[in-house]
Structure formats: C-alpha cells, structure tokens
Design an enzyme around this catalytic site. Structure first.
Site, PDB file in Angstrom:
ATOM      1  N   HIS A   1       6.119 -31.539   5.661  1.00  0.00           N
ATOM      2  CA  HIS A   1       5.682 -30.789   4.506  1.00  0.00           C
ATOM      3  C   HIS A   1       6.571 -29.623   4.094  1.00  0.00           C
ATOM      4  CE1 HIS A   1       2.433 -29.106   1.688  1.00  0.00           C
ATOM      5  NE2 HIS A   1       3.167 -27.898   1.852  1.00  0.00           N
ATOM      6  N   GLU A   2       6.621 -28.847   5.065  1.00  0.00           N
ATOM      7  CA  GLU A   2       7.852 -27.575   4.656  1.00  0.00           C
ATOM      8  C   GLU A   2       9.083 -27.996   4.680  1.00  0.00           C
ATOM      9  OE1 GLU A   2       5.744 -25.093   4.458  1.00  0.00           O
ATOM     10  OE2 GLU A   2       4.235 -25.907   5.638  1.00  0.00           O
TER      11      GLU A   2
ATOM     12  N   ALA B   1       1.941 -23.076   8.018  1.00  0.00           N
ATOM     13  CA  ALA B   1       3.405 -22.631   8.030  1.00  0.00           C
ATOM     14  C   ALA B   1       4.009 -22.402   6.774  1.00  0.00           C
ATOM     15  CB  ALA B   1       4.232 -24.147   8.629  1.00  0.00           C
ATOM     16  N   MET B   2       5.248 -21.993   6.655  1.00  0.00           N
ATOM     17  CA  MET B   2       5.830 -21.493   5.564  1.00  0.00           C
ATOM     18  C   MET B   2       7.245 -22.051   5.341  1.00  0.00           C
ATOM     19  SD  MET B   2       5.432 -19.554   2.647  1.00  0.00           S
ATOM     20  CE  MET B   2       6.729 -19.583   1.770  1.00  0.00           C
ATOM     21  N   GLU B   3       7.623 -22.286   3.972  1.00  0.00           N
ATOM     22  CA  GLU B   3       8.729 -22.977   3.684  1.00  0.00           C
ATOM     23  C   GLU B   3       9.899 -22.153   3.484  1.00  0.00           C
ATOM     24  OE1 GLU B   3       5.883 -23.160   1.707  1.00  0.00           O
ATOM     25  OE2 GLU B   3       6.522 -23.180  -0.334  1.00  0.00           O
TER      26      GLU B   3
ATOM     27  N   HIS C   1       9.508 -29.176   1.090  1.00  0.00           N
ATOM     28  CA  HIS C   1       9.434 -27.969   0.186  1.00  0.00           C
ATOM     29  C   HIS C   1      10.910 -27.394  -0.342  1.00  0.00           C
ATOM     30  CE1 HIS C   1       5.264 -26.707  -1.004  1.00  0.00           C
ATOM     31  NE2 HIS C   1       5.048 -26.305   0.415  1.00  0.00           N
TER      32      HIS C   1
HETATM   33  N1  PHE Z   1       3.433 -22.459   1.129  1.00  0.00           N
HETATM   34  C1  PHE Z   1       2.929 -22.693   2.444  1.00  0.00           C
HETATM   35  C2  PHE Z   1       2.884 -24.296   2.512  1.00  0.00           C
HETATM   36  O1  PHE Z   1       3.577 -24.776   2.931  1.00  0.00           O
HETATM   37  C3  PHE Z   1       1.530 -22.354   2.646  1.00  0.00           C
HETATM   38  C4  PHE Z   1       1.327 -20.754   2.675  1.00  0.00           C
HETATM   39  C5  PHE Z   1       0.867 -20.070   1.842  1.00  0.00           C
HETATM   40  C6  PHE Z   1       1.685 -20.150   4.125  1.00  0.00           C
HETATM   41  C7  PHE Z   1       0.545 -18.614   1.870  1.00  0.00           C
HETATM   42  C8  PHE Z   1       1.704 -18.860   3.966  1.00  0.00           C
HETATM   43  C9  PHE Z   1       1.013 -17.755   2.995  1.00  0.00           C
HETATM   44  O2  PHE Z   1       1.857 -25.073   2.473  1.00  0.00           O
HETATM   45 ZN    ZN Z   2       3.146 -26.311   0.914  1.00  0.00          ZN
END
Ligand code: PHE
Ligand code: ZN
Length: 847
Positions: free
Chosen positions: A290-291, A255-257, A294
């Site tokens: 987690h997200e 996933a992505m924050e 962030h």
């Molecule tokens: N930053 C995201 C995480 O929470 C991970 C991630 C990195 C997602 C790169 C997509 C691309 O950890």
């Molecule tokens: Zn992360």
C-alpha cells in the site's frame, strides 16, 4: 494545549494558494526539547491569483526570527499561523523556529519514539515543524540538512552528502508538505537492491532499532514484490535512487507513504515466524505494498485538498487488494475484504458518523481517515472497473498517469479520464462519491413462459449526511444455475440505474437458481430469498458460495435470538459437506467455519426493527459453535491432523491456509476435549500462529493461566508480542469479565498507555468485544470513557478514532443508551477537550 475553537471547513470554499513555492531548504539542529528549524523558501506570487493573502500555517512553534529577502520582518502570529506583508515579485522567506519534539506526545510533526526522532506530517503535521502553506496543492522540491549526533540521519529523496553529525538530502520530485519526513537515530539497516524495468538500480533499506534486525527479511521481500508488481500490472517504476523504510514503536496509524522514506508502525513491518502470526504477515505484506503503491497514487499524483482523500486512499487500497489477490488467493482475499467492510464500514455508513466517500465538510481532517474513505473508496473503484472492464480500466489509468503526473487532483479529474477513455457518462456513477449510506438492494424473482425475471429495488436509507438519497449505478454480477448445480448462465454484469428495474432471461425450460451479487460486485445490503442451501453446495462463484453459508448462519442465528430456535440443521449439514471436500483450498474452508460477528448480528436485528441484546447475541453464537462442534465431531480430529504443517515455516498462502483450517478445527475441538489438543499444541508450537491459537483456546477452555504466565515470561521483552498478550486476554474474556480484565491489565507494569499500540491492544480490544463492551452494568462504557478522557490531552488523534466504539449506541435498549449517553456527555464536558474528540463525540451524540 487548547485547540482553536472548532471551525468547519467546506469543500465548496476551496481557493488556490496565491503563491508558487519554487523551492524549500530546511536545516534541522536536532535536540530533544529544543530543536531548531531554519527554513529558506522561494515564493513567487501567481499572476492570476484571486487571493494574495500570505498566510503560512504554524502551530506550537516559537518563531525566533523571520526575514524576507534578508530583511527582518514582524509577521502577525495567531495560534494557527502567521500573515505578513510580502512583495508582489518573487521573494525569499527565511524563518527560524524552535520546537519541542520531546514534549510531542500527539505523534504529529517531529517527535521522539524510543530515543529516535521521527516525523508524521499527514495530514497537517508539517505546520508543527515550521511555518509553511501546509496544504496538499502546494508542491515544491525540498533540500534538507540535518545536524544531529545520530548515526542514521534520513529525509526524503536522494542523499546528497553526509559527514560526521550531519547529512543533506534532496528530493527532486515536487511534493506537498504532508509527504515530508525526517528520521534520526541509532538504527540498523537491513539492505537490498532492486533494479527497475528501466534498468535503474535502487538501494533499499529497512531501518530498525537494534534487536529487531531479525524481523526485516519478510518486509524487504514484500517491498521488492510490490515494486515488481507495480511495474508489471500498472507499468509504474520507482523514481529515486533510494527507498527507505523505518520502523517506529509509537505511531498513530499503520504506516505513511512519505516520498522515498516510508515510516511504519513497527507492527506493520516487523515480522518473524516466532513472533508474528500468518495474519500479521499477510497484513504486513499488504501495508508495505500500500505505502509503496502510493508513490504513484498519492505522491506523483496527489490530492488538491483533503476532501479528495479517497483519490489516493481508495485507489491505493484497491491496488493493494489486487496485489494481495495476485500474491495469494483472490477469493480468500475478497471474502476477507467483505468481512472487514461489513465489520467496520457498514456500521459507520449506517450510523451517525456516516459521510460520503468524498466528504463535503469537516472540522478535523484526522477524523476522516475512515473505513468509508479507504474501504468504500476502494469498492467504488472496483465497481468502476467492473463497469468499464479491465482493458478500459487500464487505458483510463494510463491516461490518469499521463495527464496528471506532478499534479494535485480531484475526483472530477479521476472520473474524467474514465469518461475520456471509454466515452461513458459517469455523472450518475459519481453519486457513489457524494452520497452517504449503504444501499439496500431487494430482489424478487418471477418465472413464466420459460423466462426468468429478476426485479431489483434499490433504496438507500436517508441520513443526516444525505437526507435525500438518489438511485446509484450498481453493477450486479449474476449467474444462473440449474437444479443439479450446473451453470446455465455465466456471470453477467447487470447495470442498475433506476430505483426499480427488471431483467429478463429467456429460454430457461426450468426455473433456475440465481446467484446474485457474485464476488460482492457492489457494497450493498442484499435482500433476496435465494436458495442458499443449493448455492452453498454448488455455486461456481467462490464468494457467493461462502456468502450462502454466511446467509444461512445469519438467518439461523437471528432466529435463535428472536425465537429461541435451535441452529439450522441444513446449514450445519451444508457446512459439513463443504469442510469434507478436500478439493477445496484449506483457507477457503477455514472461512466457511467463520460466523457473522456479533456486531453484525446486532446490526441485522436493528435493521429489522428489533433491539439487540448483546448477551443473547453472544449466547446464540456460542450455541452455534457448539452445534458445529457436535455436527463435525467425527471429522475434527482428522481435519486437525491433516492440516498440521510439517515443512519449515513459511508465511505463504498454502501454509497459512492449512494453519487457518487446523486452528479453526482446534477451536471446535476444544469444545469437545476441554483443551487437551490446545495444551499439546501450546507445548509444541514453534511459530506464533500456532502458539497464539493454542493460547486462545486454553483461555476459552478456562485453563489459560499457566500458559499466559509462560507466554509472558517468554515474550516480556518483545513489545509487539506483548501487545498480543494484552489483546488476547481481553478478547477471549467472558462478557462479564471483559471490562475487569481490561482494567486489571491497565495496572500491569507494561501497560504503557501513551503507546498507541498498547492502548489499542487493551482498550481497543474491549471496544471490539461486543458483549463485553456492552455489559449490562455499563462497566465497559465507563472504563473506555475514563481512558479516552485520560488519553485525549496526550494524543487526540488516537483518542478520537476510538470514540467510534460508541457510534452504534442508538441500536441498543433504553438503559444501555442512557448509560452510553452519560459517558458521551462526560467525555464531551471534559475541560479543554481536543478538536478531534469534540467533533467525534458531537457527531455521535447527535444521532
Ligand atoms: N496515508 C497513510 C496511508 O497510507 C495513513 C496515515 C494517515 C498515516 C495519517 C498517518 C497519518 O494510508
Ligand atoms: Zn494510504
């Protein structure tokens, strides 16, 4: 498309961008193959800049026009971006580019998934959307107008206004471009609200594809729990009017924050009792947390450059593990984290991909989203907290948020707040960030004149990444027990700083039993001839009690493999005693029945200078399971029956623990009853945890065909459940059949190899099947290499990550090594191989 020639980027070369970005306005006209992006960006030259080169990143963009202060300009364009002459006073840059989301199979930038548009910009995807200084230390406010026929049009921040076919969003918080996100599609919202501790009401929504509405409730609750927890434990409240989560089927990571608009792999957010296992629920809760976390550790305070990735990831993983410990069982969470660390991070840290938690160079940053940056990065924070104590940790964190809110920071900034909050000198501790490799800690004991002395020797094996390792600061939690198992010294934190160091404990009229590295207080390999049997029976530290069972199992398995001895009777009896103790949490007892993974055994053999034979390792584990089944044969029916949940399904710790123990018992029982109990469980299961466990046991018992067909018929339209169907067949296959099973599955009509989840379910499961992947004829290696070569031009990021299956190749015999070398060379010589995969294969091959 051919990547530019590999170029190595160094931390030491960091220079700030020469301009401030005051504000960004973007307009998207969405169309699958020809999306138009217009950018209007206000730049101000920095008065004190040493480098005023106006370079904007841009990849795979068709520039239709560019203007500065309204005048057309003709920038110089390369495959990586553009340069342009610009005024020395503030100016407005306008560009108009065309991009092709439908052709974007790499899932980076703006792409399509199941008919919707979505974005992924971390680390360097924004440059595939428009020309921009795509680096995390360039922060700005974004206003985004989306024009498209989709009922749902989303971006970061708050909704300003919307109408038929358009929406405008504004994010008031300055952010780097990697946190940009846009989503457009025919989606259904599951809504709720949360009121912050400051009394602000936040509209929450989880957007899913039609058909997935029934899988939203758990994720939403996890989000609200996370928001509350971050307020209570870290004092951090949410800072926008809306928080949106979107589930997408095609996603490279979990996933992505993105600020205010988290985008999730559907597998990391969608859950229902019928389709998700208890483990899925726990993972989803942790990823949502987690997200969300962030938002403060990552978004409000971000990274100066990508070398500082652990600044946000290590800290956020640490925070989500604290959350899970609070929501569920702290010892169970700690044990699971250590199993994961040993399974993923240790092999990385002990092989050719070893790198410091803060790397100093890279070619492709996507290759550094690693277990070392994330999990060892979190361990480093855990050690810091252990060293300074919880109160000082809290002070330091408050100082971090106060001092650095709105900034792009470094590990130096992070350590400085701890130094300032505690007065401690952390210069030696900082080596945890700069030095690769897993430290070995060997301990000897001595007892005379009523004084018990422990002598510690630390040694980190040198590696290409860190040829001359120095002693680290290692917090070692130690407790002492007497012969009856009473604690005669409570846990103390010993601080190791030297290569060799002794600690004496006076006033012990009899030689005590030492419990060392309690709660796994540091990510090291401990070498100590502890009295594991006594600790398994009595240790008051739940982690070390479990660890003692694990150590006995490991020793017994290694002896079986190298000397052909039978499973250790003391171990079997010790485990049986623990399992019969009803006062212990079922989840904890289930963990006690676990055995070290085969890859972990191979690593242990390799450390001792032996060459692991994967088939022998597999057989030793099978024999041990058989011995456990025999030892517990009178207990298993009761253990199974007592741990059947009769209440309505809930994915909470108590019920999950019972199911974990019931199913651990089931897998031993299957060895005794040939799968009859599993068959009955399959027939009566009303949730995925029970159904999948039953199915796995039926496959193991050699009678899975009917259930597999039934399962497929029941779940053929559910993508996430079918991923389990693919994965399970590979992971439960006998070693000789694993590659053939995976190969047959790649011919299944539902093997959509461009979908990362399905690819991982099938080929990733093979890579993780130790004895199957390492089958003597090389079929596992060849199949994985075939598919990596095929996937690379489509999705370099997922391909490169899976190359790590080969990272341990130097552990094995000459024949296997040459088979693996051949496949590595075959991948390496593929024309137009991506930068991502080239870097991974080169690093692995050079071992
Ligand atoms: N930053 C995201 C995480 O929470 C991970 C991630 C990195 C997602 C790169 C997509 C691309 O950890
Ligand atoms: Zn992360």
């Amino acid at each position: 498309m051919r990547d530019a020639a590999p170029q190595t980027i160094y931390l030491a070369d960091y220079t700030p961008f020469g301009f401030d970005v005051d504000e960004v306005h973007l307009t998207f006209d969405l169309a699958p193959s020809a999306t138009h992006v217009r950018a209007r960006i206000r730049f101000s030259p920095k008065p004190d800049a040493t480098d005023r080169t106006f370079f904007l990143h841009g990849e795979d963009l068709t520039l239709l026009s560019a203007r500065i202060d309204g005048e057309t300009v003709k920038p110089k364009i390369t495959p990586e971006g553009l340069t342009c002459d610009v005024p020395s006073i503030p100016f407005t840059w306008e560009s108009h580019v065309q991009i092709d989301p439908a052709a974007n199979t790499a899932l980076e930038g703006l792409y399509q998934s199941g008919g919707m548009f979505c974005t992924q910009c971390e680390a360097q995807g924004f440059r595939k959307i428009t020309y921009y200084p795509d680096r995390p230390d360039v922060m700005s406010t974004f206003t985004v107008r989306i024009n498209g026929p989709h009922p749902v049009l989303l971006s970061n921040g708050n909704l300003v206004s919307s109408g038929d076919g358009w929406a405008e969003w504004h994010d008031p918080w300055r952010k780097p471009a990697y946190l940009f996100a846009l989503v457009a599609g025919d989606l259904i919202a599951h809504r709720d609200t949360f009121t912050t501790m400051e009394g602000r009401k936040v509209d929450l929504a989880l957007y899913v594809r039609p058909g997935d509405e029934g899988k939203c409730a758990f994720g939403m609750q996890a989000l609200k729990d996370s928001m509350k927890w971050d307020e209570e434990v870290y004092g951090r409240a949410y800072d926008l009017e809306v928080f949106n989560i979107v589930a997408v089927d095609d996603f490279n990571m979990g996933a992505m924050e993105n600020k205010g608009l988290n985008i999730f792999n559907a597998s990391a957010v969608l859950a229902s009792p019928e389709t998700s296992t208890d483990m899925n629920f726990e993972r989803i809760e942790a990823i949502i947390a987690h997200e969300y976390f962030h938002n403060w550790t990552g978004n409000r305070i971000t990274c100066r450059d990508w070398f500082q990735l652990c600044l946000k990831e290590g800290l956020t993983v640490y925070r989500d593990s604290q959350f899970t410990s609070d929501m569920r069982s702290a010892p169970v969470k700690r044990i699971n984290d250590v199993i994961d660390l040993r399974g993923r991070q240790f092999p990385e840290d002990q092989g050719p991909l070893a790198h410091p938690v803060r790397p100093e160079s890279f070619q492709e940053i996507n290759n550094f989203y690693t277990a070392t940056v994330y999990e060892k990065g979190a361990e480093v924070i855990g050690m810091l907290r252990t060293l300074v104590g919880p109160a000082a940790y809290k002070r330091a964190l408050d100082m971090y948020f106060d001092r650095h809110d709105g900034q792009a920071c470094t590990i130096e900034d992070w350590l400085q707040v701890f130094e300032d909050a505690t007065g401690r000198d952390l210069s030696q501790f900082k080596r945890w960030y700069s030095q690769a490799g897993t430290p070995h800690l060997s301990v000897s004991e001595d007892y005379k004149n009523a004084t018990y002395t422990l002598t510690f020797t630390q040694h980190t094996p040198p590696s290409a990444a860190s040829p001359d390792p120095q002693p680290l600061v290692i917090p070692v939690a130690v407790g002492l027990l007497d012969a009856d198992g009473n604690e005669v010294m409570d846990t103390q934190i010993l601080e190791l700083t030297e290569a060799k160091q002794s600690f004496a404990f006076a006033g012990h009229s009899a030689k005590p039993t030492a419990s060392i590295l309690r709660n796994f207080s540091a990510p090291v390999v401990l070498e100590f001839a502890a009295d594991h049997a006594a600790l398994l029976a009595h240790d008051t530290d739940p982690f070390n009690r479990w660890e003692s069972g694990r150590a006995l199992a490991l020793a017994s398995l290694l002896a079986s493999i190298t000397k052909g001895t039978a499973p250790d009777a003391d171990y079997l009896q010790g485990i049986a005693t623990v399992l019969r103790d009803d006062s212990l949490d079922p989840a904890y007892r289930a963990l006690m029945l676990g055995l070290p993974g085969q890859s972990e055994l191979a690593a242990a053999l390799h450390r001792k200078g032996d060459t692991p034979d994967p088939q022998a390792t597999y057989e030793a584990v099978e024999a041990m399971k058989e011995a456990l089944a025999q030892t517990l044969k009178d207990d298993l029916p009761g253990l199974y029956a007592d741990n059947q949940v009769t209440a309505p399904y809930a994915p909470d710790a108590a019920q999950s623990g019972m199911r974990a123990l019931g199913n651990a018992a089931l897998s031993l029982l299957t060895r005794l009853d040939g799968g009859d109990t599993a068959q009955a469980q399959y027939g009566s299961a009303t949730n995925m945890t029970q159904q999948l466990a039953a199915l796995a046991n039926l496959i193991r018992a050699g009678r899975g065909d009917a259930a597999l067909a039934d399962f497929e018929a029941q779940w053929k339209d559910d993508r996430l459940v079918m991923d389990k169907w693919f994965a399970l067949q590979v992971s439960e296959a006998k070693p000789d059949d694993a590659a053939d099973t995976a190969k047959a599955l790649t011919r299944h009509r539902d093997f959509n190899w461009k979908n990362p989840n399905r690819f991982r379910a099938t080929l990733g499961a093979l890579a993780q099947h130790h004895a199957g992947f390492h089958a003597a004829d090389g079929s596992g290696y060849a199949l994985l290499a075939d598919w990596l070569i095929k996937l690379d031009p489509v999705n370099p990021q997922t391909t490169a990550r899976m190359c790590s299956a080969f990272q341990t190749w130097r552990r094995y015999d000459q024949i296997r090594q040459s088979l693996m070398a051949k496949e590595l060379d075959r991948i390496a010589s593929t024309p137009n191989l991506s930068r991502d995969t080239t870097e991974m294969i080169t690093r692995i091959r050079n071992a």
